[in-house]
Enzyme design. Structure first.
Site: not given
Ligand code: NAD
Length: 519
Positions: A304, A404, A249, A172, A196, A199-200
């Site tokens: 991140c 984090e 994440s 998101f 994909k 969703e947020k």
């Molecule tokens: P998230 O993992 O909750 O969601 C990311 C994506 O994964 C979404 O599209 C979501 O629908 C999907 N998803 C979530 N849980 C899932 C599951 N159990 N099974 C399958 N799909 C699932 O992450 P977020 O809250 O949207 O983003 C924040 C996180 O992203 C933080 O941890 C941040 O550090 C990380 N991030 C990392 C980078 C990087 O380049 N290292 C860049 C941006 C964000």
């Protein structure tokens, strides 16, 4: 064009309504070049984090619709693969022009759905735009290699070919930049794509998809499906998808890495972080403290590469006070209001989690020198606001340090020497970024050499490389071996084919069963 009543074709027009609290538009999927309403019975509300207003609804795309998207991408692949690279590049040239044209619209959408300030939202788009610019030079990036006469009359050359259908799963926090890390590189290499979005905040992806189509991307080359875990699992399992790019994440990222790899796919998975800055007493005080406050609290800490921990070394320990002063002066407000420094965090759940982690710090002995938990923003009383928060005397066994936080919370630690500070950073499981602030070349060089983080800043608080390099987080912040964008990004989206050719008059030498060797 396909512009309906709302002026946005990626929204459902079934109700022909103006977006309102009671009747929010449904976000469409993009399948085979058409923005289509999903038949899904279940949807998720996209909420404005400053107001809780429902901006739109995202469908939990059905299996059939998902299969149709993959099938459209598969069908589009052969002709797209054989489209000249110059044509593919020209579409990216056009796309970058269109993104510039519509940057205000994109930024406004990001502020509405994600919450960050308008200025920061422009940065979100711009850092993605730079990847599109990078993709404009794909022909030189994707060049193969050639060695002539490896044996008498025999030449060997390697070419980089696209993989087929690739997929991207987005977080998101950068609604424009991260989709733009993914599909422009992939499609310019000759792949087709299924994206994909989070969703947020799916809106920016949809605007970008419209722009990509306007730029001339043929139908089926980019497809978009919405949803959450089920659709992600479908992506991991589908035999027609050859590679998966993920950003988000650790929980989701490691699950996707394992599940998609078990199906033989390539995966690049960028995950969570705990980014440290080491402050040496010889650093320039003012510039350092300004940089720390900006890197810790910008985007409400939801980057991140946001700074989450400062390690003050030796005589720099009292500087913490200056950091608190700067943090106090930052304005918390809706991202759409002028002069806002920090907007809201993404959701009520995120705010509750951040506040809980702050509390665990207090309970395990950290000193709460600035508490942003009870901030109220007039006119936006329902927003998910957390003000700048600073915890001091933090130690590495505290939950607030191990987890984090992903909010506007800076943890302050202390070390007596540079060695001790480097040791603290290296013991942390994450390896996204780490910075040092110093005027000593010796200290900077030692830090660069010994620090175990994939992206290193020297007097630079957020060392995210521009796209001609790659985004090289390491340790628990990354899984896979080919990073996003840069040369590695191109390598991720292509397979090497190595050709050995013989062109010479071949006198008959009879049959030889010996292993061929260079002659
Ligand atoms: P998230 O993992 O909750 O969601 C990311 C994506 O994964 C979404 O599209 C979501 O629908 C999907 N998803 C979530 N849980 C899932 C599951 N159990 N099974 C399958 N799909 C699932 O992450 P977020 O809250 O949207 O983003 C924040 C996180 O992203 C933080 O941890 C941040 O550090 C990380 N991030 C990392 C980078 C990087 O380049 N290292 C860049 C941006 C964000």
């Amino acid at each position: 064009s396909q512009i309906p009543a709302l002026g946005i074709s990626h929204f459902s027009t079934a109700t022909d309504s103006i977006p309102s609290h009671r009747n929010p538009p449904r976000v469409r999927n993009l399948i085979g070049g058409q923005f289509l309403d999903s038949q899904a019975s279940k949807t998720i509300d996209v909420l404005n984090p400053a107001t809780q207003e429902v901006v739109s609804q995202v469908p939990l795309t059905t299996n059939e619709e998902f299969k149709a998207a993959v099938s459209a991408a598969k069908q589009a692949f052969p002709s797209w693969k054989n489209t000249p690279i110059t044509t593919r590049q020209r579409i990216m040239f056009k796309l970058q022009e269109l993104i510039r044209r519509d940057i205000d619209k994109l930024a406004m959408n990001i502020t509405t759905e994600q919450g960050k300030t308008l200025k920061d939202a422009h940065g979100d788009v711009f850092r993605g735009l730079e990847v599109v610019e990078h993709a404009c030079g794909m022909a030189t990036l994707q060049m193969g290699e050639y060695v002539s006469n490896v044996s008498n009359g025999i030449d060997t050359y390697s070419i980089r070919e696209p993989l087929g259908v690739c997929a991207g799963i987005c977080p998101f926090n950068f609604p424009a930049m991260i989709p733009l890390w993914m599909f422009p590189m992939a499609v310019t290499c000759g792949n087709t794509y299924v994206l994909k979005p989070s969703e947020k905040d799916p809106g920016a992806s949809m605007i970008l998809a419209e722009l990509a189509m306007e730029a001339g991307l043929p139908s089926g080359v980019l497809n978009i499906v919405h949803g959450t875990n089920d659709i992600v699992n479908n992506i991991c399992d589908d035999n027609d998808i050859k590679a998966v790019s993920f950003v988000g994440s650790n929980t989701a990222g490691m699950h996707i890495y394992a599940r998609a790899a078990a199906k033989g796919k390539r995966v690049q998975s960028n995950m969570g972080a705990k980014n440290h800055a080491i402050v040496m007493p010889d650093a320039s005080i003012d510039a350092t403290l300004n940089a720390l406050a900006a890197a810790g609290f910008g985007a409400a800490g939801q980057r991140c590469m946001a700074l989450s921990t400062v390690v003050f070394v030796g005589d720099s320990k009292p500087w913490e006070e200056g950091l608190v002063e700067r943090a106090k002066s930052l304005k918390v407000n809706a991202g759409s209001e002028p002069d806002t420094d920090l907007g809201p965090v993404i959701s009520k759940q995120a705010k509750d989690r951040i506040c809980r982690l702050i509390q665990t710090g207090v309970e395990s002995g950290a000193r709460l020198v600035l508490d942003g938990r009870n901030v109220v923003v007039p006119g936006y009383e329902h927003g998910n606001f957390v003000g700048p928060t600073i915890l001091s005397n933090v130690t590495s066994n505290m939950e607030c340090y191990e987890e984090e936080i992903f909010g506007p919370v800076l943890l302050c630690m202390q070390a007596d020497s540079l060695e001790e500070a480097i040791d603290i950073v290296n013991r942390n499981k994450y390896g996204n970024g780490a910075s040092i602030f110093t005027t000593s070349g010796v200290a900077a060089r030692k830090f660069q050499n010994e620090i175990e983080a994939g992206q290193v800043g020297i007097n630079v608080p957020i060392p995210v490389p521009l796209p001609f390099f790659s985004f090289t987080g390491s340790k628990a912040s990354f899984a896979g071996d080919l990073n996003f964008y840069g040369k590695a990004g191109m390598q991720f989206y292509t397979q090497i084919k190595t050709v050995t050719q013989q062109w010479k008059d071949l006198p008959s030498q009879g049959v030889s069963l010996a292993m061929p060797t260079s002659q």
